[in-house]
Design a protein around this motif. Structure first.
Motif, PDB file in Angstrom:
ATOM      1  N   PRO A 211      29.790  -6.122  28.428  1.00 33.10           N
ATOM      2  CA  PRO A 211      29.550  -4.935  27.604  1.00 33.10           C
ATOM      3  C   PRO A 211      30.684  -4.705  26.597  1.00 33.10           C
ATOM      4  CG  PRO A 211      29.156  -4.484  29.921  1.00 33.10           C
ATOM      5  CD  PRO A 211      29.810  -5.823  29.856  1.00 33.10           C
ATOM      6  N   SER A 212      30.372  -4.003  25.516  1.00 29.69           N
ATOM      7  CA  SER A 212      31.342  -3.740  24.463  1.00 29.69           C
ATOM      8  C   SER A 212      32.429  -2.777  24.935  1.00 29.69           C
ATOM      9  CB  SER A 212      30.630  -3.157  23.242  1.00 29.69           C
ATOM     10  OG  SER A 212      31.486  -3.140  22.132  1.00 29.69           O
ATOM     11  N   GLU A 213      33.606  -2.865  24.284  1.00 31.26           N
ATOM     12  CA  GLU A 213      34.738  -2.039  24.731  1.00 31.26           C
ATOM     13  C   GLU A 213      35.731  -1.847  23.580  1.00 31.26           C
ATOM     14  OE1 GLU A 213      35.660  -4.777  27.813  1.00 31.26           O
ATOM     15  OE2 GLU A 213      37.138  -5.870  26.617  1.00 31.26           O
ATOM     16  N   VAL A 214      36.535  -0.774  23.690  1.00 30.39           N
ATOM     17  CA  VAL A 214      37.608  -0.533  22.735  1.00 30.39           C
ATOM     18  C   VAL A 214      38.795   0.068  23.476  1.00 30.39           C
ATOM     19  CG1 VAL A 214      36.899   1.822  22.096  1.00 30.39           C
ATOM     20  CG2 VAL A 214      38.202   0.446  20.468  1.00 30.39           C
TER      21      VAL A 214
ATOM     22  N   LEU B 153      36.716   6.109  19.988  1.00 29.68           N
ATOM     23  CA  LEU B 153      36.329   5.922  21.389  1.00 29.68           C
ATOM     24  C   LEU B 153      34.818   6.094  21.563  1.00 29.68           C
ATOM     25  CD1 LEU B 153      39.274   7.882  23.031  1.00 29.68           C
ATOM     26  CD2 LEU B 153      38.942   5.400  23.108  1.00 29.68           C
ATOM     27  N   LEU B 154      34.270   7.112  20.933  1.00 30.28           N
ATOM     28  CA  LEU B 154      32.833   7.370  21.064  1.00 30.28           C
ATOM     29  C   LEU B 154      31.991   6.318  20.350  1.00 30.28           C
ATOM     30  CD1 LEU B 154      32.816  11.246  20.715  1.00 30.28           C
ATOM     31  CD2 LEU B 154      32.260   9.921  22.756  1.00 30.28           C
ATOM     32  N   SER B 155      32.548   5.688  19.311  1.00 32.78           N
ATOM     33  CA  SER B 155      31.788   4.662  18.589  1.00 32.78           C
ATOM     34  C   SER B 155      31.469   3.476  19.490  1.00 32.78           C
ATOM     35  CB  SER B 155      32.567   4.193  17.354  1.00 32.78           C
ATOM     36  OG  SER B 155      33.671   3.380  17.716  1.00 32.78           O
ATOM     37  N   GLN B 156      32.303   3.244  20.493  1.00 33.15           N
ATOM     38  CA  GLN B 156      32.008   2.183  21.460  1.00 33.15           C
ATOM     39  C   GLN B 156      31.246   2.720  22.661  1.00 33.15           C
ATOM     40  OE1 GLN B 156      32.590  -1.341  21.177  1.00 33.15           O
ATOM     41  NE2 GLN B 156      32.579  -0.398  19.169  1.00 33.15           N
ATOM     42  N   ALA B 157      31.540   3.955  23.051  1.00 32.94           N
ATOM     43  CA  ALA B 157      30.862   4.542  24.212  1.00 32.94           C
ATOM     44  C   ALA B 157      29.360   4.627  23.993  1.00 32.94           C
ATOM     45  CB  ALA B 157      31.430   5.930  24.511  1.00 32.94           C
ATOM     46  N   GLU B 158      28.922   4.789  22.737  1.00 29.83           N
ATOM     47  CA  GLU B 158      27.486   4.924  22.473  1.00 29.83           C
ATOM     48  C   GLU B 158      26.747   3.589  22.516  1.00 29.83           C
ATOM     49  OE1 GLU B 158      26.424   6.478  18.668  1.00 29.83           O
ATOM     50  OE2 GLU B 158      27.243   4.789  17.534  1.00 29.83           O
ATOM     51  N   HIS B 159      27.484   2.469  22.616  1.00 26.09           N
ATOM     52  CA  HIS B 159      26.836   1.159  22.658  1.00 26.09           C
ATOM     53  C   HIS B 159      25.912   1.036  23.864  1.00 26.09           C
ATOM     54  CE1 HIS B 159      27.628  -1.830  19.631  1.00 26.09           C
ATOM     55  NE2 HIS B 159      28.878  -1.418  19.498  1.00 26.09           N
TER      56      HIS B 159
ATOM     57  N   ARG C  25      22.977   9.759  20.656  1.00 27.09           N
ATOM     58  CA  ARG C  25      23.057   8.899  21.841  1.00 27.09           C
ATOM     59  C   ARG C  25      24.040   9.472  22.865  1.00 27.09           C
ATOM     60  NH1 ARG C  25      21.042   3.539  20.790  1.00 27.09           N
ATOM     61  NH2 ARG C  25      22.606   2.565  22.135  1.00 27.09           N
ATOM     62  N   ARG C  26      24.069  10.793  22.942  1.00 29.18           N
ATOM     63  CA  ARG C  26      25.019  11.480  23.819  1.00 29.18           C
ATOM     64  C   ARG C  26      24.906  11.024  25.259  1.00 29.18           C
ATOM     65  NH1 ARG C  26      25.159  15.391  27.479  1.00 29.18           N
ATOM     66  NH2 ARG C  26      27.050  16.705  27.629  1.00 29.18           N
ATOM     67  N   ASP C  27      23.687  10.914  25.786  1.00 29.78           N
ATOM     68  CA  ASP C  27      23.503  10.589  27.202  1.00 29.78           C
ATOM     69  C   ASP C  27      24.082   9.219  27.538  1.00 29.78           C
ATOM     70  OD1 ASP C  27      22.272  13.002  27.510  1.00 29.78           O
ATOM     71  OD2 ASP C  27      20.226  12.197  27.535  1.00 29.78           O
ATOM     72  N   ILE C  28      23.922   8.272  26.612  1.00 27.36           N
ATOM     73  CA  ILE C  28      24.489   6.935  26.818  1.00 27.36           C
ATOM     74  C   ILE C  28      26.008   7.015  26.817  1.00 27.36           C
ATOM     75  CG2 ILE C  28      24.767   4.648  25.781  1.00 27.36           C
ATOM     76  CD1 ILE C  28      21.893   4.887  24.753  1.00 27.36           C
ATOM     77  N   ALA C  29      26.571   7.742  25.842  1.00 27.18           N
ATOM     78  CA  ALA C  29      28.025   7.863  25.727  1.00 27.18           C
ATOM     79  C   ALA C  29      28.623   8.530  26.967  1.00 27.18           C
ATOM     80  CB  ALA C  29      28.391   8.644  24.473  1.00 27.18           C
ATOM     81  N   VAL C  30      27.943   9.536  27.485  1.00 31.52           N
ATOM     82  CA  VAL C  30      28.434  10.227  28.685  1.00 31.52           C
ATOM     83  C   VAL C  30      28.538   9.269  29.857  1.00 31.52           C
ATOM     84  CG1 VAL C  30      27.825  11.930  30.446  1.00 31.52           C
ATOM     85  CG2 VAL C  30      27.689  12.535  28.024  1.00 31.52           C
TER      86      VAL C  30
ATOM     87  N   CYS D 287      39.277   2.181  11.135  1.00 33.23           N
ATOM     88  CA  CYS D 287      38.389   2.449  12.270  1.00 33.23           C
ATOM     89  C   CYS D 287      37.692   1.163  12.706  1.00 33.23           C
ATOM     90  CB  CYS D 287      37.365   3.519  11.925  1.00 33.23           C
ATOM     91  SG  CYS D 287      36.229   3.110  10.603  1.00 33.23           S
ATOM     92  N   GLU D 288      37.364   1.101  13.975  1.00 33.79           N
ATOM     93  CA  GLU D 288      36.695  -0.080  14.530  1.00 33.79           C
ATOM     94  C   GLU D 288      35.355  -0.336  13.846  1.00 33.79           C
ATOM     95  OE1 GLU D 288      33.746  -2.040  16.776  1.00 33.79           O
ATOM     96  OE2 GLU D 288      33.859   0.161  16.701  1.00 33.79           O
ATOM     97  N   SER D 289      34.705   0.719  13.387  1.00 39.63           N
ATOM     98  CA  SER D 289      33.416   0.577  12.714  1.00 39.63           C
ATOM     99  C   SER D 289      33.527  -0.264  11.442  1.00 39.63           C
ATOM    100  CB  SER D 289      32.851   1.952  12.349  1.00 39.63           C
ATOM    101  OG  SER D 289      32.770   2.786  13.484  1.00 39.63           O
ATOM    102  N   ALA D 290      34.688  -0.237  10.792  1.00 40.57           N
ATOM    103  CA  ALA D 290      34.881  -1.037   9.580  1.00 40.57           C
ATOM    104  C   ALA D 290      34.709  -2.516   9.892  1.00 40.57           C
ATOM    105  CB  ALA D 290      36.266  -0.774   8.982  1.00 40.57           C
ATOM    106  N   GLY D 291      35.295  -2.945  11.008  1.00 36.47           N
ATOM    107  CA  GLY D 291      35.155  -4.340  11.414  1.00 36.47           C
ATOM    108  C   GLY D 291      33.761  -4.668  11.905  1.00 36.47           C
ATOM    109  N   ASP D 292      33.083  -3.671  12.451  1.00 42.78           N
ATOM    110  CA  ASP D 292      31.717  -3.888  12.917  1.00 42.78           C
ATOM    111  C   ASP D 292      30.766  -4.178  11.755  1.00 42.78           C
ATOM    112  OD1 ASP D 292      31.901  -3.808  15.621  1.00 42.78           O
ATOM    113  OD2 ASP D 292      31.032  -1.820  15.880  1.00 42.78           O
TER     114      ASP D 292
END
Length: 429
Positions: free
Chosen positions: A232-235, A252-258, A290-295, A351-356
């Protein structure tokens, strides 16, 4: 997010454990599907598309008409974004091209290596809750630069038998035209073994769920190469008192929602910053679709408060994150201490999203601690390095006796003789 303050080094390993991924119960199902695809080709693929993707397809191949239709329906702004990202990814990977350097190791002995593209590669692109059209760019762009002759792309269709239009636009932008409406394990099997419709490839790239990952690992044992093992993805974000809590929480949340099995880690040298980020996460969570996934992901995650930046880097290197964001004031100094990481983002604005998506670096990266031994996908991932050597008579005489002695002492007389006959021939001239 749980906060752990100043843990002792002996406790780091247990603290930094990822969520356990047990694929043993999947293996029987995965092997059965793969064997069916190997033996029955398209027929098996049709059946599994109906079973798992819930669709009865007229054809497995995406047509040129479907690609043209996708170009028409995708928003112009998104198309421009895809083109910008493709341009930057292309620039970054073009710069990785290798020059051919010839080295004379001894008088008359010339050695060099040549990069040769893998002829046939397969790209798997997830298309479920998050259709990863960005991954098309990340995988296909370096494949085209490398010169791969055949690029095969598999992605699952929706219930109506259509591929996400943005995936098709990204494929067209990157120059891929062999696209198939196949998802999951059956897609990996089709590319690994070949079917009546799908060509067999030599190496498979791309992310996926647990079933896809298990399938890739299985076919890699004897049938085809894969890009890397993955989880699974991680940061991991390293922060200090100067960091921006809003930015850190967003990363942190940008990866938690994966996904629910993703993991995020904050390492802070400031207790106050750790508390601010924790509160900011709660605020931003409420705004996420995607709150439930991130939680669920945050339940696997934690914040570690470290004594200083040196200890923070030691913890990060022990964790070996897929993505590492160094959001501290002294990010340049800490960057020199990075040993284990997939991709690193320096300063508060990286931000990590830039690399994504669009900075140009590749987002297909080693996860689950594999960054200790693997790098992310790059141009070399699509290239084999073949070594060459040319030896003149002078070269034979300069290394010949060494070759004879080494072969003789390994008791490989035929090896010795291959050099001996050449030395004798030269001496008798």
């Amino acid at each position: 997010m749980k906060i752990v303050r100043y843990p002792e080094r002996k406790d780091w390993k247990s603290l930094l454990e990822r969520p356990h991924i047990d694929v043993s119960e999947l293996n029987g199902v995965v092997k059965s599907i793969l064997e069916d695809v190997r033996e029955n080709g398209d027929d098996a693929v049709w059946r599994y598309e109906m079973k798992f993707d819930g669709v009865s397809l007229d054809a497995l191949s995406v047509t040129e008409q479907e690609i043209d239709n996708a170009v028409k329906v995708v928003d112009a702004g998104l198309k421009e974004a895809i083109e910008l990202a493709h341009s930057n990814i292309e620039k970054f990977h073009m710069a990785q091209q290798m020059s051919e350097n010839r080295v004379e190791t001894s008088p008359g002995v010339c050695c060099w290596q040549k990069g040769v593209a893998i002829q046939k590669v397969g790209l798997y692109i997830p298309g479920g809750t998050a259709p990863l059209f960005s991954t098309v760019l990340m995988l296909a762009t370096p494949a085209k630069i490398a010169g791969c002759e055949e690029i095969v792309l598999c992605t699952p269709p929706d219930k109506n038998g259509n591929v996400n239009p943005a995936i098709l636009v990204a494929a067209k932008t990157a120059g891929v035209n062999k696209i198939y409406k196949i998802g999951g394990v059956q897609a990996i099997g089709a590319m690994a073994y070949g079917t009546e419709t799908v060509p067999k490839v030599y190496k498979i790239f791309g992310p996926g769920n647990r079933f896809v990952m298990a399938a890739k690992q299985h076919v890699s044992l004897s049938d085809v190469a894969i890009d890397m093992p993955a989880g699974p993805s991680e940061v991991c974000v390293i922060a200090d008192e100067s960091s921006n809590a809003e930015f850190v929480a967003a990363d942190l949340l940008s990866q938690a929602e994966h996904g629910a099995d993703s993991q995020v880690l904050l390492i802070s040298t400031s207790e106050a910053m750790a508390e601010q980020v924790s509160m900011e996460i709660e605020r931003q969570l409420e705004l996420l679709p995607r709150r439930d996934i991130a939680v669920q992901s945050l339940e696997n995650s934690l914040c570690i408060v470290a004594h200083d930046s040196s200890e923070a880097m030691d913890i990060s290197n022990t964790y070996a994150p897929e993505h590492l964001v160094i959001a501290t004031e002294d990010y340049e100094q800490l960057a020199e201490k990075v040993i284990n990481a997939g991709s690193v983002f320096l300063g508060k604005y990286a931000c990590e999203s830039a690399g994504d998506y669009a900075s140009g670096t590749n987002h297909t990266l080693p996860t689950h601690g594999y960054a200790m031994a693997y790098n992310g996908v790059n141009l070399d991932s699509y290239i084999r390095k073949i070594t060459f050597q040319h030896i003149t008579p002078e070269g034979v005489m300069s290394i010949g006796r060494a070759v004879e002695l080494m072969a003789e002492n390994e008791h490989l007389d035929a090896h010795k003789n291959a050099m001996t006959v050449r030395m004798r021939n030269i001496e008798n001239k």
